[in-house]
Motif scaffolding. Structure first.
Motif, PDB file in Angstrom:
ATOM      1  N   MET A   1      76.530   2.077  29.211  1.00 17.18           N
ATOM      2  CA  MET A   1      76.494   3.428  29.694  1.00 17.18           C
ATOM      3  C   MET A   1      76.533   3.434  31.210  1.00 17.18           C
ATOM      4  N   GLU A   2      77.182   4.406  31.752  1.00 16.36           N
ATOM      5  CA  GLU A   2      77.227   4.483  33.198  1.00 16.36           C
ATOM      6  C   GLU A   2      76.172   5.442  33.725  1.00 16.36           C
ATOM      7  N   ARG A   3      75.991   5.391  35.050  1.00 20.03           N
ATOM      8  CA  ARG A   3      74.941   6.189  35.694  1.00 20.03           C
ATOM      9  C   ARG A   3      75.040   7.674  35.399  1.00 20.03           C
ATOM     10  N   ARG A   4      76.242   8.196  35.338  1.00 17.87           N
ATOM     11  CA  ARG A   4      76.403   9.634  35.121  1.00 17.87           C
ATOM     12  C   ARG A   4      75.886  10.067  33.752  1.00 17.87           C
ATOM     13  N   GLN A   5      75.894   9.176  32.791  1.00 11.91           N
ATOM     14  CA  GLN A   5      75.360   9.495  31.467  1.00 11.91           C
ATOM     15  C   GLN A   5      73.857   9.240  31.386  1.00 11.91           C
ATOM     16  N   ILE A   6      73.378   8.235  32.093  1.00 11.76           N
ATOM     17  CA  ILE A   6      71.965   7.866  32.012  1.00 11.76           C
ATOM     18  C   ILE A   6      71.098   8.766  32.891  1.00 11.76           C
ATOM     19  N   ALA A   7      71.566   9.105  34.080  1.00 13.41           N
ATOM     20  CA  ALA A   7      70.744   9.848  35.045  1.00 13.41           C
ATOM     21  C   ALA A   7      70.215  11.180  34.512  1.00 13.41           C
ATOM     22  N   PRO A   8      71.041  12.016  33.864  1.00  9.67           N
ATOM     23  CA  PRO A   8      70.460  13.266  33.372  1.00  9.67           C
ATOM     24  C   PRO A   8      69.443  13.060  32.254  1.00  9.67           C
ATOM     25  N   ARG A   9      69.626  12.043  31.451  1.00  7.93           N
ATOM     26  CA  ARG A   9      68.649  11.761  30.396  1.00  7.93           C
ATOM     27  C   ARG A   9      67.324  11.318  30.991  1.00  7.93           C
ATOM     28  N   ILE A  10      67.417  10.437  31.990  1.00 11.31           N
ATOM     29  CA  ILE A  10      66.201   9.985  32.667  1.00 11.31           C
ATOM     30  C   ILE A  10      65.561  11.142  33.418  1.00 11.31           C
ATOM     31  N   GLY A  11      66.374  11.992  34.032  1.00 17.40           N
ATOM     32  CA  GLY A  11      65.848  13.154  34.740  1.00 17.40           C
ATOM     33  C   GLY A  11      65.137  14.122  33.817  1.00 17.40           C
ATOM     34  N   ALA A  12      65.723  14.380  32.659  1.00 15.33           N
ATOM     35  CA  ALA A  12      65.077  15.269  31.688  1.00 15.33           C
ATOM     36  C   ALA A  12      63.771  14.654  31.202  1.00 15.33           C
ATOM     37  N   LEU A  13      63.782  13.356  30.936  1.00 15.43           N
ATOM     38  CA  LEU A  13      62.568  12.663  30.498  1.00 15.43           C
ATOM     39  C   LEU A  13      61.507  12.687  31.593  1.00 15.43           C
ATOM     40  N   ALA A  14      61.914  12.422  32.844  1.00 13.24           N
ATOM     41  CA  ALA A  14      60.966  12.457  33.962  1.00 13.24           C
ATOM     42  C   ALA A  14      60.381  13.853  34.141  1.00 13.24           C
ATOM     43  N   SER A  15      61.194  14.875  33.927  1.00 11.10           N
ATOM     44  CA  SER A  15      60.709  16.253  34.045  1.00 11.10           C
ATOM     45  C   SER A  15      59.668  16.560  32.974  1.00 11.10           C
ATOM     46  N   VAL A  16      59.953  16.164  31.751  1.00 15.34           N
ATOM     47  CA  VAL A  16      59.003  16.404  30.665  1.00 15.34           C
ATOM     48  C   VAL A  16      57.723  15.600  30.886  1.00 15.34           C
ATOM     49  N   ILE A  17      57.861  14.363  31.310  1.00 11.04           N
ATOM     50  CA  ILE A  17      56.678  13.533  31.584  1.00 11.04           C
ATOM     51  C   ILE A  17      55.835  14.156  32.693  1.00 11.04           C
ATOM     52  N   THR A  18      56.483  14.663  33.733  1.00  6.70           N
ATOM     53  CA  THR A  18      55.745  15.320  34.825  1.00  6.70           C
ATOM     54  C   THR A  18      54.978  16.525  34.300  1.00  6.70           C
ATOM     55  N   ALA A  19      55.620  17.321  33.452  1.00  5.53           N
ATOM     56  CA  ALA A  19      54.944  18.490  32.882  1.00  5.53           C
ATOM     57  C   ALA A  19      53.760  18.064  32.015  1.00  5.53           C
ATOM     58  N   PRO A 115      45.923  13.676  40.478  1.00  5.12           N
ATOM     59  CA  PRO A 115      46.912  14.126  41.470  1.00  5.12           C
ATOM     60  C   PRO A 115      47.907  13.035  41.863  1.00  5.12           C
ATOM     61  N   VAL A 116      47.442  11.799  41.929  1.00  5.35           N
ATOM     62  CA  VAL A 116      48.342  10.686  42.255  1.00  5.35           C
ATOM     63  C   VAL A 116      49.385  10.523  41.161  1.00  5.35           C
ATOM     64  N   ALA A 117      48.952  10.595  39.910  1.00  3.74           N
ATOM     65  CA  ALA A 117      49.874  10.448  38.782  1.00  3.74           C
ATOM     66  C   ALA A 117      50.903  11.572  38.761  1.00  3.74           C
ATOM     67  N   VAL A 118      50.471  12.797  39.036  1.00  2.00           N
ATOM     68  CA  VAL A 118      51.408  13.924  39.058  1.00  2.00           C
ATOM     69  C   VAL A 118      52.416  13.749  40.185  1.00  2.00           C
ATOM     70  N   PHE A 119      51.953  13.292  41.344  1.00  2.00           N
ATOM     71  CA  PHE A 119      52.856  13.095  42.480  1.00  2.00           C
ATOM     72  C   PHE A 119      53.893  12.021  42.182  1.00  2.00           C
ATOM     73  N   ILE A 120      53.475  10.924  41.594  1.00  3.61           N
ATOM     74  CA  ILE A 120      54.414   9.849  41.245  1.00  3.61           C
ATOM     75  C   ILE A 120      55.435  10.345  40.224  1.00  3.61           C
ATOM     76  N   ALA A 121      54.981  11.092  39.245  1.00  2.89           N
ATOM     77  CA  ALA A 121      55.905  11.640  38.241  1.00  2.89           C
ATOM     78  C   ALA A 121      56.890  12.610  38.890  1.00  2.89           C
ATOM     79  N   ALA A 122      56.426  13.411  39.843  1.00  2.45           N
ATOM     80  CA  ALA A 122      57.314  14.352  40.538  1.00  2.45           C
ATOM     81  C   ALA A 122      58.357  13.616  41.359  1.00  2.45           C
ATOM     82  N   ILE A 123      57.972  12.504  41.969  1.00  6.79           N
ATOM     83  CA  ILE A 123      58.938  11.701  42.720  1.00  6.79           C
ATOM     84  C   ILE A 123      60.014  11.159  41.781  1.00  6.79           C
ATOM     85  N   ALA A 124      59.630  10.805  40.565  1.00  7.44           N
ATOM     86  CA  ALA A 124      60.615  10.327  39.590  1.00  7.44           C
ATOM     87  C   ALA A 124      61.660  11.400  39.294  1.00  7.44           C
ATOM     88  N   VAL A 125      61.237  12.667  39.238  1.00 12.38           N
ATOM     89  CA  VAL A 125      62.187  13.766  39.022  1.00 12.38           C
ATOM     90  C   VAL A 125      63.162  13.853  40.186  1.00 12.38           C
TER      91      VAL A 125
END
Length: 138
Positions: A1-19, A115-125
């Motif tokens: 898989m290339e970056r263009r296919q993986i990045a949105p999946r990782i971004g969606a996962l990072a967003s859900v994890i942050t929430a 707060p540290v965990a939330v900040f790290i998760a937000a950086i992942a997004v």
């Protein structure tokens, strides 16, 4: 898989994890409603707004590659969203009153690291949004 296919999946996962990480004290802390209200209400918009923004980000990441919107426009919007989320989490973290943070019962001492965990998760997004934007613009 290339970056263009993986990045949105990782971004969606990072967003859900942050929430999920941001909402964890609301679910895990029993009682102490006044402390939780003060904790979540710290900062200019509070942590609840961050949860809402990250869930919108999850939908945005999913929409960009499904053809629902223009991928270039969505990539730019997601970068902006990532910057806003990191900024709001940083402001929230800096605004938490220490007496609130350290007033939770001893069984909830993990909240001091929340707060540290939330900040790290937000950086992942934000990182995922940047990688997605770069892959879309290549």
């Amino acid at each position: 898989m290339e970056r263009r296919q993986i990045a949105p999946r990782i971004g969606a996962l990072a967003s859900v994890i942050t929430a999920v990480v941001a909402a964890a004290p609301f679910v895990l802390v029993d009682g102490n409603t006044q402390l939780l209200a003060a904790y979540y209400g710290s900062g200019p918009v509070g942590l609840t707004a961050v949860v809402a923004f990250t869930l919108v980000g999850a939908v945005g990441f999913a929409s960009g590659e499904r053809g629902n919107v223009d991928p270039e426009a969505m990539a730019g919007g997601l970068v902006v969203l990532g910057v806003v989320v990191v900024g709001l989490v940083g402001l929230w973290w800096a605004s938490i009153d220490e007496t609130v943070l350290y007033s939770f019962p001893s069984g909830y001492r993990w909240i001091e690291w929340h707060p540290v965990a939330v900040f790290i998760a937000a950086i992942a997004v934000l990182v995922a949004a940047g990688v997605y934007a770069r892959s879309v613009l290549e």
